[in-house]
Write an enzyme that holds these catalytic residues in place. Structure first.
Site, PDB file in Angstrom:
ATOM      1  N   GLY A   1      37.628  34.289  32.286  1.00 43.72           N
ATOM      2  CA  GLY A   1      36.203  34.483  31.898  1.00 43.72           C
ATOM      3  C   GLY A   1      35.471  34.950  33.042  1.00 43.72           C
TER       4      GLY A   1
ATOM      5  CD  GLU B   1      35.166  38.622  33.124  1.00 44.18           C
ATOM      6  OE1 GLU B   1      36.230  38.639  34.113  1.00 44.18           O
ATOM      7  OE2 GLU B   1      33.684  39.098  33.616  1.00 44.18           O
TER       8      GLU B   1
ATOM      9  CD  GLU C   1      38.843  36.296  35.069  1.00 39.35           C
ATOM     10  OE1 GLU C   1      37.601  36.202  35.883  1.00 39.35           O
ATOM     11  OE2 GLU C   1      39.047  35.468  34.317  1.00 39.35           O
TER      12      GLU C   1
ATOM     13  CD  GLU D   1      48.552  30.379  42.956  1.00 45.38           C
ATOM     14  OE1 GLU D   1      49.334  29.844  41.875  1.00 45.38           O
ATOM     15  OE2 GLU D   1      47.978  29.592  43.655  1.00 45.38           O
TER      16      GLU D   1
END
Lengths: 228, 228
Positions: free
Chosen positions: B42, B58, B62, B111
């Site tokens: 997020g 996002e 990500e 990660e």
DNA sequence: CATATTTTGCGTTTAAACAACACAAAATTA
DNA sequence: TAATTTTGTGTTGTTTAAACGCAAAATATG
């Protein structure tokens, strides 16, 4: 930290039930581009207050009402929902028995009023959409949570809750099956009082036993009413 | 206009299902006070983008994942949920079949990984609470919406959906009654393919017919699965 | 004052849905 | 060849839901 220019607001979809009508609480905007339009009570969240605190505060300020029931509804954040600036609004659903409060318009509101849900005036911003979401939630939720009682007097004739369900769901239900089902839960207790109706036969008054419901819920009981 | 200093973010509770395990998608924070803690994917909403666009962006940035299913979950806005500054976060619930994407950590994340829901690492901020809300929603929703299929391959043996329900609801269900009920809806179609299991008897592969479901839904059909 | 009207307060019967339960067949593994 | 795993049906008793009817208590009406 990122630079961001978004305001955070809360809005309240507050329902009342009077004389077999589902009603919505609205205020007339005093300022802004949507001046003189009717809108949901609400406003900007203060930096130091929680969201539900903000709704409660705004409602008190704008309408004089304190809710019996409040739950978060949905968050509306479309880029262009407010033409002045980006506002993300967290909408809440509230229930109250209108008889319990006298409306008192103030600070940000010219007027306050209850409107029949099927005869609403044009609303500001995307408030129509928010109301639709609120109504949908209410309709769904009364089928599996006993929140309808929040809209009634503490003591009420059975026909009140029966009519309330019919009104909110906007469809007829079988009185006999409805009563049997609801009574079978054991969450309604009979009082020793009798109503004096304007017409027809007097009726026993009932009371929703919150404690009993909570206890049953704890034991895995699941309130649910289905309709033919 | 009021002066307000609140930031708006989105967070995603993304579930996957692999080998009879419900999994959650997490990222390890690269910056901030919660650096090196695991957290929900997020981030902050851009001034010009809608909320769901923000989550989708996002997530892609990500984790590399694009969701098959996404719905708004709940908005978390407690004053002290982030100790750095006031952040109101709109949480979303997402479902995806993990096999469909390779995880690719990037910009904001050290990660990325899938974690079994019953063996999560300590989470940043109030993310544990958000996950709990997401799981609760998922558990409720698979009982009245056929969203479980989003977690499976397009074609799957019946035991897959059956195990999925047992896993998510965390309780055993009667195979025979479950199958009868689900098949009775007519939203699963049999393919002419047969699975090659690692052990046991091969099974017919089924496919969820989205079109048919949508059509039935339009006609008032209501998906619902109850359990003994 | 008798009758109609409204509303309450049950109760029955039939149909559908749910819950509980058993066993044989098709493959792989030992 | 036998044991193991997994699939793929049924059936039966119980519970719940759906569809109904009618009499009694009050007020309103003529």
């Amino acid at each position: 930290m990122i630079s961001q220019n978004i305001k955070v607001a809360v809005d309240a979809v507050v329902f009342g039930y009077v004389e077999r009508q589902l009603q919505l609480l609205l205020i007339k905007q005093k300022y802004g581009s949507e001046k003189n339009k009717w809108a949901l009570p609400g406003g900007f969240v203060l930096d130091h207050e929680d969201l539900d605190t903000a709704v409660t505060r705004e409602l008190k300020e704008e309408t004089g009402i304190t809710l019996a029931y409040l739950e978060q509804l949905y968050t509306f954040g479309a880029v262009k929902r407010d033409n002045r600036q980006r506002v993300v609004s967290i909408a809440y659903l509230g229930l109250i028995n209108p008889k319990k409060f006298k409306l008192t318009a103030s600070t940000d509101a010219l007027e306050v009023g209850w409107f029949a849900i099927d005869a609403l005036p044009p609303l500001a911003f995307d408030h129509q959409e928010i109301v639709a979401k609120g109504l949908e939630r209410l309709q769904n939720k009364i089928s599996y949570k006993p929140i309808g009682f929040e809209l009634l007097n503490t003591e009420f004739p059975f026909s009140n809750i029966e009519n309330l369900y019919q009104t909110i769901l906007n469809k007829p239900i079988d009185r006999r099956n409805f009563r049997k089902k609801l009574m079978s839960f054991g969450i309604l207790e009979e009082t020793d009082k009798i109503s004096k109706p304007e017409s027809g036969r007097p009726a026993k008054l009932f009371r929703f036993n919150t404690k009993k419901y909570k206890a049953l819920e704890q034991k895995g009981f699941h309130f649910e009413i289905k309709f033919a």
